[in-house]
Design an enzyme around this catalytic site. Structure first.
Site, PDB file in Angstrom:
ATOM      1  N   GLN A   4     -10.496  -3.618  -2.820  1.00 26.10           N
ATOM      2  CA  GLN A   4     -11.732  -3.284  -2.167  1.00 26.10           C
ATOM      3  C   GLN A   4     -12.816  -3.489  -3.400  1.00 26.10           C
ATOM      4  O   GLN A   4     -13.887  -3.725  -2.787  1.00 26.10           O
ATOM      5  CB  GLN A   4     -11.510  -1.446  -1.868  1.00 26.10           C
ATOM      6  CG  GLN A   4     -12.751  -0.851  -1.628  1.00 26.10           C
ATOM      7  CD  GLN A   4     -13.078  -1.269   0.076  1.00 26.10           C
ATOM      8  OE1 GLN A   4     -12.233  -1.301   0.733  1.00 26.10           O
ATOM      9  NE2 GLN A   4     -14.303  -1.672   0.373  1.00 26.10           N
ATOM     10  N   CYS A  28     -16.108   2.640   1.015  1.00 25.93           N
ATOM     11  CA  CYS A  28     -15.226   1.701   1.500  1.00 25.93           C
ATOM     12  C   CYS A  28     -14.546   1.805   2.714  1.00 25.93           C
ATOM     13  O   CYS A  28     -14.019   0.957   3.509  1.00 25.93           O
ATOM     14  CB  CYS A  28     -13.923   1.958   0.471  1.00 25.93           C
ATOM     15  SG  CYS A  28     -13.472   3.613   0.507  1.00 25.93           S
ATOM     16  N   HIS A  30      -7.563   0.712  -6.015  1.00 23.29           N
ATOM     17  CA  HIS A  30      -7.913  -0.081  -4.949  1.00 23.29           C
ATOM     18  C   HIS A  30      -8.604  -1.333  -5.239  1.00 23.29           C
ATOM     19  O   HIS A  30      -9.520  -1.345  -4.725  1.00 23.29           O
ATOM     20  CB  HIS A  30      -8.490   0.895  -3.607  1.00 23.29           C
ATOM     21  CG  HIS A  30      -8.447   0.386  -2.361  1.00 23.29           C
ATOM     22  ND1 HIS A  30      -7.822  -0.669  -2.099  1.00 23.29           N
ATOM     23  CD2 HIS A  30      -9.253   0.755  -1.272  1.00 23.29           C
ATOM     24  CE1 HIS A  30      -7.913  -0.926  -0.739  1.00 23.29           C
ATOM     25  NE2 HIS A  30      -8.640  -0.120  -0.286  1.00 23.29           N
ATOM     26  N   ASP A  61     -16.941   7.922  -1.173  1.00 23.32           N
ATOM     27  CA  ASP A  61     -15.746   7.759  -0.723  1.00 23.32           C
ATOM     28  C   ASP A  61     -15.218   9.163   0.017  1.00 23.32           C
ATOM     29  O   ASP A  61     -15.987  10.143  -0.428  1.00 23.32           O
ATOM     30  CB  ASP A  61     -14.665   7.251  -1.740  1.00 23.32           C
ATOM     31  CG  ASP A  61     -13.245   7.216  -1.031  1.00 23.32           C
ATOM     32  OD1 ASP A  61     -13.219   6.979  -0.027  1.00 23.32           O
ATOM     33  OD2 ASP A  61     -12.209   7.126  -1.922  1.00 23.32           O
ATOM     34  N   ARG A 117       0.758  -1.182   0.144  1.00 21.52           N
ATOM     35  CA  ARG A 117       0.082  -0.120  -0.087  1.00 21.52           C
ATOM     36  C   ARG A 117       0.872   1.287   0.127  1.00 21.52           C
ATOM     37  O   ARG A 117       1.773   1.350   0.687  1.00 21.52           O
ATOM     38  CB  ARG A 117      -0.808   0.018   1.205  1.00 21.52           C
ATOM     39  CG  ARG A 117      -1.539   1.335   1.442  1.00 21.52           C
ATOM     40  CD  ARG A 117      -2.604   1.487   2.531  1.00 21.52           C
ATOM     41  NE  ARG A 117      -3.820   0.829   2.156  1.00 21.52           N
ATOM     42  CZ  ARG A 117      -5.150   0.991   2.808  1.00 21.52           C
ATOM     43  NH1 ARG A 117      -4.988   1.757   3.792  1.00 21.52           N
ATOM     44  NH2 ARG A 117      -6.099   0.326   2.395  1.00 21.52           N
ATOM     45  N   ARG A 156     -13.837  -7.556   2.794  1.00 23.14           N
ATOM     46  CA  ARG A 156     -12.421  -7.414   2.361  1.00 23.14           C
ATOM     47  C   ARG A 156     -11.692  -8.746   2.685  1.00 23.14           C
ATOM     48  O   ARG A 156     -10.879  -8.887   2.184  1.00 23.14           O
ATOM     49  CB  ARG A 156     -11.906  -6.222   3.227  1.00 23.14           C
ATOM     50  CG  ARG A 156     -12.575  -4.969   3.075  1.00 23.14           C
ATOM     51  CD  ARG A 156     -12.492  -4.404   1.810  1.00 23.14           C
ATOM     52  NE  ARG A 156     -10.834  -4.538   1.221  1.00 23.14           N
ATOM     53  CZ  ARG A 156     -10.166  -3.624   1.694  1.00 23.14           C
ATOM     54  NH1 ARG A 156     -10.142  -2.656   2.269  1.00 23.14           N
ATOM     55  NH2 ARG A 156      -8.728  -3.755   0.935  1.00 23.14           N
TER      56      ARG A 156
HETATM   57  N1  NVA Z   1      -9.760   7.316  -1.553  1.00 22.32           N
HETATM   58  C1  NVA Z   1      -9.397   6.643  -0.173  1.00 22.32           C
HETATM   59  C2  NVA Z   1      -9.492   5.222   0.161  1.00 22.32           C
HETATM   60  C3  NVA Z   1      -9.427   4.752   1.480  1.00 22.32           C
HETATM   61  C4  NVA Z   1      -9.637   3.176   1.460  1.00 22.32           C
HETATM   62  C5  NVA Z   1      -7.975   7.031   0.231  1.00 22.32           C
HETATM   63  O1  NVA Z   1      -7.257   6.728  -0.455  1.00 22.32           O
HETATM   64  O2  NVA Z   1      -7.747   7.438   1.145  1.00 22.32           O
HETATM   65  N1   CP Z   2     -11.194   0.490   3.041  1.00 19.69           N
HETATM   66  C1   CP Z   2      -9.910   0.421   3.325  1.00 19.69           C
HETATM   67  O1   CP Z   2      -8.798   0.282   2.395  1.00 19.69           O
HETATM   68  O2   CP Z   2      -9.728   0.646   4.643  1.00 19.69           O
HETATM   69  P1   CP Z   2      -8.253   0.866   5.351  1.00 19.69           P
HETATM   70  O3   CP Z   2      -7.687   2.033   5.046  1.00 19.69           O
HETATM   71  O4   CP Z   2      -8.607   0.840   6.694  1.00 19.69           O
HETATM   72  O5   CP Z   2      -7.323  -0.321   4.669  1.00 19.69           O
END
Ligand code: NVA
Ligand code: CP
Length: 332
Positions: free
Chosen positions: A137, A273, A134, A231, A108, A318
């Site tokens: 997800q 998400c 992502h 989101d 990540r 998930r």
């Molecule tokens: N768009 C958000 C998704 C988090 C799961 C981010 O990248 O912070």
């Molecule tokens: N939805 C998601 O990816 O959550 P986290 O940032 O907690 O992993």
């Protein structure tokens, strides 16, 4: 089966066919049922996997750890601090070290190019979120959509409301195009998806019989959909200074009761998400309330807490979908 996912990377949905994505969702459903029935078979015994998180996580990290543990694999976690990554060692060098110790790597971080680079070193790499995509997800979201309505995925209609350039909007649009779904996106002109990706999705949609509609009229976009998805308006890694501009652009795009009703579908469900800003209970939620007077940002507390909200089912899925990715790419 006309395809083999063993040793494959899972970096973005664009790398997969409709059959492969459907296979992963069906495998997740089977693994979920096996676990619930106490019949889990461990297919990852003796495997070691490493989780690299350059951004924070609750769900993704937990999902990888529990899925690996359930399947008999061991996990090493490398967080945003505490390793040599980025400070004294490039991702390319890190990849060449980790690929010699681990059977698979979750990543990540920021640029999609980093996870694509990691994926060139001989062990499967799984994208746990980048600025652009992502994909794990979306697998969970599709499984959740299937569980909450009688329709086949290709018959489902859903609308994403919010920042159309973000990792969730883009990943959902790609997934919907590949699976032949009815996908609508409502965002102000400044926040609509990048034209190259949109062209690619339109081409996929044409081939797969998907319907894609991108515009700024949220009431029109949600007509008749089965699901409304949103989101956060500011993603991890974006500077705090963008909040003011995002609120200016997206202020009228909050998912509230009126928008849910505008679907004309009494059974419409709300998806996110997570994490979500739906009240002032978080540090950021409180700061935004103090600065901009918003109590709940991308979704109202009323919708988030309503029976239509299936956000915690998405979160639970998930784990099952990530388990399917691990088993399919790493299992014997
Ligand atoms: N768009 C958000 C998704 C988090 C799961 C981010 O990248 O912070
Ligand atoms: N939805 C998601 O990816 O959550 P986290 O940032 O907690 O992993």
């Amino acid at each position: 089966m006309p395809f083999n996912l063993r040793k494959r990377n899972f970096l973005k949905l664009l790398d997969f066919s409709a059959e492969e994505i459907t296979y992963l969702i069906d495998l997740a459903a089977r693994l979920k049922a096996d676990k619930a029935a106490g019949n889990e078979q461990q297919r990852l015994k003796g495997k070691n996997i490493v989780l690299i998180f350059e951004k924070d996580s609750t769900r993704t990290r937990s999902a990888f750890e529990v899925a690996a543990h359930d399947q008999g694999a061991l996990v090493t976690y490398i967080g945003p601090t505490g390793s040599q990554i980025g400070v004294k060692e490039s991702m390319r060098d890190t990849a060449r070290v980790l690929a010699r110790m681990f059977d698979g790597i979750e990543y990540r971080g920021f640029d999609q190019a980093t996870v694509e680079e990691l994926g060139k070193h001989g062990v499967p790499v799984w994208n746990g979120l980048t600025d652009q995509y992502h994909p794990t997800q979306v697998l969970a979201d599709l499984l959740t959509m299937k569980e909450h309505c009688e329709k086949e995925l290709a018959e489902i209609g859903f609308c994403f409301i919010g920042d159309g350039r973000g990792n969730m909007a883009t990943s959902l649009m790609v997934g919907a195009a590949i699976l032949g779904m009815d996908f609508r996106l409502a965002a102000p002109a400044e926040l609509q998806p990048n034209s190259d990706l949109l062209a690619k999705c339109r081409e996929l949609a044409e081939r797969r019989g998907a319907h894609l509609s991108i515009g700024d009229d949220k009431e029109a976009a949600v007509k008749g959909v089965d699901y409304i998805y949103t989101d956060v308006w500011v993603s991890m890694g974006e500077p705090e200074a963008v909040w003011a501009e995002r609120i200016r652009l997206l202020g009228s795009y909050q998912v509230d009761r009126r928008l849910m009703q505008a679907t004309g579908n009494a059974d419409v469900k709300f998806m996110h998400c997570l994490p979500a800003f739906h009240n002032r209970e978080t540090k950021v939620g409180e700061e935004i309330f103090q600065k901009f007077g918003l109590d709940g940002i991308e979704v109202s507390e009323e919708v988030f807490e309503s029976p239509a909200s299936i956000v915690f089912d998405q979160a639970a899925n998930r784990m099952h979908t990530i388990k399917a990715v691990l088993v399919a790419t790493l299992g014997d």
